[in-house]
Design a protein around this motif. Structure first.
Motif, PDB file in Angstrom:
ATOM      1  N   VAL A 226      32.331  16.439 114.583  1.00 41.74           N
ATOM      2  CA  VAL A 226      31.966  17.782 115.035  1.00 41.74           C
ATOM      3  C   VAL A 226      30.820  17.745 116.041  1.00 41.74           C
ATOM      4  O   VAL A 226      30.333  18.789 116.476  1.00 41.74           O
ATOM      5  CB  VAL A 226      31.603  18.702 113.845  1.00 41.74           C
ATOM      6  CG1 VAL A 226      32.781  18.823 112.894  1.00 41.74           C
ATOM      7  CG2 VAL A 226      30.365  18.212 113.099  1.00 41.74           C
ATOM      8  N   ALA A 227      30.392  16.558 116.446  1.00 43.54           N
ATOM      9  CA  ALA A 227      29.282  16.427 117.389  1.00 43.54           C
ATOM     10  C   ALA A 227      29.535  17.160 118.704  1.00 43.54           C
ATOM     11  O   ALA A 227      28.619  17.826 119.214  1.00 43.54           O
ATOM     12  CB  ALA A 227      28.966  14.956 117.640  1.00 43.54           C
ATOM     13  N   PRO A 228      30.735  17.090 119.298  1.00 44.93           N
ATOM     14  CA  PRO A 228      30.937  17.826 120.556  1.00 44.93           C
ATOM     15  C   PRO A 228      30.709  19.327 120.398  1.00 44.93           C
ATOM     16  O   PRO A 228      30.101  19.959 121.273  1.00 44.93           O
ATOM     17  CB  PRO A 228      32.395  17.513 120.910  1.00 44.93           C
ATOM     18  CG  PRO A 228      32.673  16.196 120.261  1.00 44.93           C
ATOM     19  CD  PRO A 228      31.902  16.239 118.976  1.00 44.93           C
ATOM     20  N   ALA A 229      31.159  19.897 119.294  1.00 38.37           N
ATOM     21  CA  ALA A 229      30.957  21.330 119.063  1.00 38.37           C
ATOM     22  C   ALA A 229      29.479  21.645 118.867  1.00 38.37           C
ATOM     23  O   ALA A 229      28.974  22.655 119.365  1.00 38.37           O
ATOM     24  CB  ALA A 229      31.756  21.782 117.844  1.00 38.37           C
ATOM     25  N   ILE A 230      28.766  20.782 118.147  1.00 37.63           N
ATOM     26  CA  ILE A 230      27.328  20.978 117.937  1.00 37.63           C
ATOM     27  C   ILE A 230      26.590  20.879 119.269  1.00 37.63           C
ATOM     28  O   ILE A 230      25.697  21.674 119.567  1.00 37.63           O
ATOM     29  CB  ILE A 230      26.781  19.943 116.934  1.00 37.63           C
ATOM     30  CG1 ILE A 230      27.481  20.068 115.572  1.00 37.63           C
ATOM     31  CG2 ILE A 230      25.271  20.074 116.782  1.00 37.63           C
ATOM     32  CD1 ILE A 230      27.330  21.404 114.914  1.00 37.63           C
ATOM     33  N   ARG A 231      26.979  19.917 120.083  1.00 40.72           N
ATOM     34  CA  ARG A 231      26.336  19.728 121.388  1.00 40.72           C
ATOM     35  C   ARG A 231      26.540  20.947 122.278  1.00 40.72           C
ATOM     36  O   ARG A 231      25.606  21.415 122.943  1.00 40.72           O
ATOM     37  CB  ARG A 231      26.896  18.466 122.034  1.00 40.72           C
ATOM     38  CG  ARG A 231      26.111  17.960 123.231  1.00 40.72           C
ATOM     39  CD  ARG A 231      26.654  16.623 123.724  1.00 40.72           C
ATOM     40  NE  ARG A 231      26.378  15.555 122.772  1.00 40.72           N
ATOM     41  CZ  ARG A 231      27.316  14.902 122.077  1.00 40.72           C
ATOM     42  NH1 ARG A 231      28.603  15.204 122.210  1.00 40.72           N
ATOM     43  NH2 ARG A 231      26.970  13.938 121.244  1.00 40.72           N
ATOM     44  N   ARG A 232      27.757  21.471 122.283  1.00 39.21           N
ATOM     45  CA  ARG A 232      28.027  22.661 123.109  1.00 39.21           C
ATOM     46  C   ARG A 232      27.252  23.874 122.610  1.00 39.21           C
ATOM     47  O   ARG A 232      26.705  24.636 123.414  1.00 39.21           O
ATOM     48  CB  ARG A 232      29.531  22.972 123.088  1.00 39.21           C
ATOM     49  CG  ARG A 232      30.387  22.022 123.905  1.00 39.21           C
ATOM     50  CD  ARG A 232      31.802  22.558 124.071  1.00 39.21           C
ATOM     51  NE  ARG A 232      32.468  22.788 122.788  1.00 39.21           N
ATOM     52  CZ  ARG A 232      33.186  21.869 122.154  1.00 39.21           C
ATOM     53  NH1 ARG A 232      33.320  20.663 122.673  1.00 39.21           N
ATOM     54  NH2 ARG A 232      33.763  22.144 120.995  1.00 39.21           N
ATOM     55  N   ALA A 233      27.192  24.047 121.306  1.00 36.86           N
ATOM     56  CA  ALA A 233      26.523  25.216 120.745  1.00 36.86           C
ATOM     57  C   ALA A 233      25.007  25.131 120.903  1.00 36.86           C
ATOM     58  O   ALA A 233      24.350  26.114 121.236  1.00 36.86           O
ATOM     59  CB  ALA A 233      26.892  25.380 119.272  1.00 36.86           C
ATOM     60  N   ALA A 234      24.444  23.941 120.682  1.00 42.21           N
ATOM     61  CA  ALA A 234      22.986  23.785 120.691  1.00 42.21           C
ATOM     62  C   ALA A 234      22.436  23.588 122.093  1.00 42.21           C
ATOM     63  O   ALA A 234      21.266  23.874 122.347  1.00 42.21           O
ATOM     64  CB  ALA A 234      22.588  22.608 119.815  1.00 42.21           C
ATOM     65  N   LYS A 235      23.283  23.043 122.988  1.00 44.56           N
ATOM     66  CA  LYS A 235      22.835  22.693 124.346  1.00 44.56           C
ATOM     67  C   LYS A 235      21.638  21.729 124.282  1.00 44.56           C
ATOM     68  O   LYS A 235      20.661  21.865 125.035  1.00 44.56           O
ATOM     69  CB  LYS A 235      22.506  23.948 125.152  1.00 44.56           C
ATOM     70  CG  LYS A 235      23.731  24.813 125.408  1.00 44.56           C
ATOM     71  CD  LYS A 235      23.409  26.042 126.232  1.00 44.56           C
ATOM     72  CE  LYS A 235      24.662  26.788 126.656  1.00 44.56           C
ATOM     73  NZ  LYS A 235      25.574  27.119 125.555  1.00 44.56           N
ATOM     74  N   LEU A 236      21.749  20.781 123.370  1.00 41.49           N
ATOM     75  CA  LEU A 236      20.735  19.742 123.191  1.00 41.49           C
ATOM     76  C   LEU A 236      21.435  18.389 123.066  1.00 41.49           C
ATOM     77  O   LEU A 236      22.615  18.324 122.694  1.00 41.49           O
ATOM     78  CB  LEU A 236      19.931  19.995 121.912  1.00 41.49           C
ATOM     79  CG  LEU A 236      18.997  21.203 121.882  1.00 41.49           C
ATOM     80  CD1 LEU A 236      18.417  21.368 120.485  1.00 41.49           C
ATOM     81  CD2 LEU A 236      17.881  21.058 122.909  1.00 41.49           C
ATOM     82  N   PRO A 237      20.731  17.288 123.327  1.00 40.76           N
ATOM     83  CA  PRO A 237      21.316  15.968 123.067  1.00 40.76           C
ATOM     84  C   PRO A 237      21.623  15.798 121.579  1.00 40.76           C
ATOM     85  O   PRO A 237      20.803  16.182 120.734  1.00 40.76           O
ATOM     86  CB  PRO A 237      20.225  14.991 123.516  1.00 40.76           C
ATOM     87  CG  PRO A 237      19.326  15.778 124.404  1.00 40.76           C
ATOM     88  CD  PRO A 237      19.385  17.198 123.920  1.00 40.76           C
ATOM     89  N   VAL A 238      22.783  15.247 121.274  1.00 42.25           N
ATOM     90  CA  VAL A 238      23.184  15.012 119.884  1.00 42.25           C
ATOM     91  C   VAL A 238      23.573  13.537 119.748  1.00 42.25           C
ATOM     92  O   VAL A 238      24.423  13.038 120.496  1.00 42.25           O
ATOM     93  CB  VAL A 238      24.367  15.906 119.471  1.00 42.25           C
ATOM     94  CG1 VAL A 238      24.801  15.599 118.041  1.00 42.25           C
ATOM     95  CG2 VAL A 238      24.005  17.380 119.613  1.00 42.25           C
ATOM     96  N   TYR A 239      22.965  12.853 118.806  1.00 43.04           N
ATOM     97  CA  TYR A 239      23.186  11.429 118.583  1.00 43.04           C
ATOM     98  C   TYR A 239      23.781  11.212 117.186  1.00 43.04           C
ATOM     99  O   TYR A 239      23.514  11.970 116.271  1.00 43.04           O
ATOM    100  CB  TYR A 239      21.871  10.655 118.688  1.00 43.04           C
ATOM    101  CG  TYR A 239      21.164  10.809 120.013  1.00 43.04           C
ATOM    102  CD1 TYR A 239      21.371   9.900 121.047  1.00 43.04           C
ATOM    103  CD2 TYR A 239      20.280  11.868 120.225  1.00 43.04           C
ATOM    104  CE1 TYR A 239      20.712  10.036 122.266  1.00 43.04           C
ATOM    105  CE2 TYR A 239      19.622  12.013 121.440  1.00 43.04           C
ATOM    106  CZ  TYR A 239      19.842  11.095 122.453  1.00 43.04           C
ATOM    107  OH  TYR A 239      19.188  11.243 123.658  1.00 43.04           O
ATOM    108  N   ASP A 240      24.562  10.119 117.052  1.00 42.90           N
ATOM    109  CA  ASP A 240      25.148   9.813 115.745  1.00 42.90           C
ATOM    110  C   ASP A 240      25.422   8.315 115.646  1.00 42.90           C
ATOM    111  O   ASP A 240      25.115   7.545 116.560  1.00 42.90           O
ATOM    112  CB  ASP A 240      26.420  10.643 115.513  1.00 42.90           C
ATOM    113  CG  ASP A 240      27.493  10.379 116.560  1.00 42.90           C
ATOM    114  OD1 ASP A 240      27.870   9.210 116.763  1.00 42.90           O
ATOM    115  OD2 ASP A 240      27.973  11.351 117.182  1.00 42.90           O
ATOM    116  N   ILE A 241      26.028   7.897 114.537  1.00 47.52           N
ATOM    117  CA  ILE A 241      26.264   6.483 114.267  1.00 47.52           C
ATOM    118  C   ILE A 241      27.180   5.839 115.308  1.00 47.52           C
ATOM    119  O   ILE A 241      27.060   4.642 115.590  1.00 47.52           O
ATOM    120  CB  ILE A 241      26.842   6.292 112.839  1.00 47.52           C
ATOM    121  CG1 ILE A 241      26.951   4.803 112.464  1.00 47.52           C
ATOM    122  CG2 ILE A 241      28.185   6.978 112.691  1.00 47.52           C
ATOM    123  CD1 ILE A 241      25.638   4.066 112.404  1.00 47.52           C
TER     124      ILE A 241
END
Length: 202
Positions: A175-190
């Motif tokens: 769900v990182a792409p959706a979080i990135r679009r909604a937050a408009k912030l860098p999102v990092y994961d494993i």
């Protein structure tokens, strides 16, 4: 475990006795089983090792010492580096499966750096409950997205100075792409950490 995640074959081993509940809560008896699973992976040809739960960070030193390939069991390894990428006053939101069990000793940062990390979990949500079942009950992706998005919204309202997001749970990259679009912030994961390992050896 999604074969489309990496341009690289993936093999897996099960850590004997590891269920979501005892892994998240930090059962120390899992460490020998984690080492044994890592050694089996190397015997089968693994050139790098990760895990399907960020709470395996507790066993990172022991597993890394037991095999001669790169080991990155949790996205939490990224925290110190991410803090240094941001302005000193900026904060990182750590979105986790369970914020109650995500203790300071898992973060690998100094006390002053800890003040810049705000933690929110999805405990109590549908995905959290489903994952605790034995065996775990599947959760639709839109439900995971809803749980993670709600967690992020709560923490952003309290901390408007969040400048980046780190996802602890190995299910959250879906769900990182959706979080990135909604937050408009860098999102990092494993998956970012795994790609770095794979790039370094291929």
């Amino acid at each position: 475990m999604n074969p489309a995640t990496f341009n690289f074959p993936v093999i897996s081993e099960i850590v004997a006795g590891a269920w979501v509940e005892n892994t998240v809560r930090g059962d120390p008896t899992l460490e020998p089983a984690a080492i044994a699973a890592a050694r089996r992976l190397v015997e089968r040809g693994a050139v790098a090792i990760s895990s399907s739960c960020g709470f395996f960070i507790r066993h990172q030193p022991a597993v890394a010492a037991a095999v001669k390939v790169p080991v990155a069991l949790s996205s939490l390894i990224l925290l110190p580096a991410l803090l240094r990428q941001l302005p000193p006053a900026a904060k990182i939101a750590l979105l986790t499966y369970d914020s109650i069990c995500c203790n300071n000793d898992l973060l690998g940062v100094s006390p002053s750096e800890r003040a810049r990390i705000v933690i929110a979990g999805v405990e109590g949500g549908e995905f959290w409950h489903n994952a605790l079942k034995r065996p775990p009950r599947p959760t639709e992706l839109d439900v995971v997205e809803k749980d993670v998005t709600a967690s992020l919204a709560r923490i952003r309202s309290a901390h408007p100075d969040i400048a980046a997001i780190l996802l602890e749970c190995a299910r959250f990259p879906l769900v990182a792409p959706a979080i990135r679009r909604a937050a408009k912030l860098p999102v990092y994961d494993i998956t970012h950490l795994c790609r770095m390992m794979l790039t370094s050896i291929t």
